[in-house]
Design an enzyme around this catalytic site. Sequence first.
Site, mmCIF file in Angstrom:
data_model
loop_
_atom_site.group_PDB
_atom_site.id
_atom_site.type_symbol
_atom_site.label_atom_id
_atom_site.label_comp_id
_atom_site.label_asym_id
_atom_site.label_seq_id
_atom_site.Cartn_x
_atom_site.Cartn_y
_atom_site.Cartn_z
ATOM 1 C CG HIS A 158 -1.849 1.171 1.235
ATOM 2 N ND1 HIS A 158 -3.105 1.118 0.672
ATOM 3 C CD2 HIS A 158 -1.690 2.432 1.706
ATOM 4 C CE1 HIS A 158 -3.677 2.313 0.799
ATOM 5 N NE2 HIS A 158 -2.839 3.116 1.434
ATOM 6 C CG HIS A 174 1.851 7.790 0.408
ATOM 7 N ND1 HIS A 174 1.245 8.992 0.116
ATOM 8 C CD2 HIS A 174 0.847 6.962 0.779
ATOM 9 C CE1 HIS A 174 -0.065 8.892 0.319
ATOM 10 N NE2 HIS A 174 -0.328 7.665 0.725
ATOM 11 C CE LYS A 220 -2.649 9.357 -2.991
ATOM 12 N NZ LYS A 220 -2.771 8.103 -2.282
#
Length: 285
Positions: A158, A174, A220
């Site tokens: 993730h 990220h 995003k």
Amino acid sequence: RKALNHELSKLFNEMWDMDVNRLIPGKDYTIDLQGKAGAAQQGDSAVQDSAARHLFHNVNEERLKSIKTFATFISLLDNYETSTGVAEVVTPEEIVENNCFLDAILATEVMKLAHEYLLKKNLAKPNLADFKYQLYDIWFQLYARKEGDRPDSCGFEHVFVGETRRGKQILGLHNWVQIYLQEKRNQIDYKGYVARKNKTRPDKDDQVLSIQFSWKGSVKPIGSTFIGVSPEFEFALYTVIFLLAEERVTRETVKIEEYELQMVVCRHGHHIGTAYPVLLSTSSE
């Protein structure tokens, strides 16, 4: 806003200072910020593109390949099926790769400092082999993102690799190395930066950025990421906050270097659900 956590700020600055594997802006890589991102909603397929070129103008890949923690980290990025709801299959080779990565980061001063700090708090096992097993469970143990689904996710996937939901939503992602590599394959399209209130424009040597991008057909609207830092630095920060926290979502305000950040860590049972830095005084308009 939560008050500044001085204890964690001190610890994270020590980690920042000893992060010898961090890449240096302008020397090891160059970013090209271009325009300010337009308004977007999660799941938009088309948004204004304020950046015709890539975010990463260049990255010294020889340096990435020569640093063990980066090299072992990069080998993990192709181990995942990005769609949620699709069961992950972990092969014996992938287990070996996960272990190689953990061995590499545990040999660094940054992770040793994290371990020492967690030991003082009685949150880590003293033996490194046990601590490694603890890290494996937190980051690599598979779980189902939705109740009843097959195990389709893990903290590492993730946060560092990114996931998609029904092809409409980008979850996580990220990490700057993954952004760079995906951009190089034309999988990611950088749309522009998201400015902070007291600073109209980021600098090209900023090592925390809020950006907008599309990946695998979704946008995003705002994603924040450290830039140039080593994988062990991010791993150390998120692990410390995760183990200190009791609640499902933890937000710690810290000052690392010149960056005032809110470190967000969400738990999924005994595992990391997501983790990322938010630049404070980031304007969300």
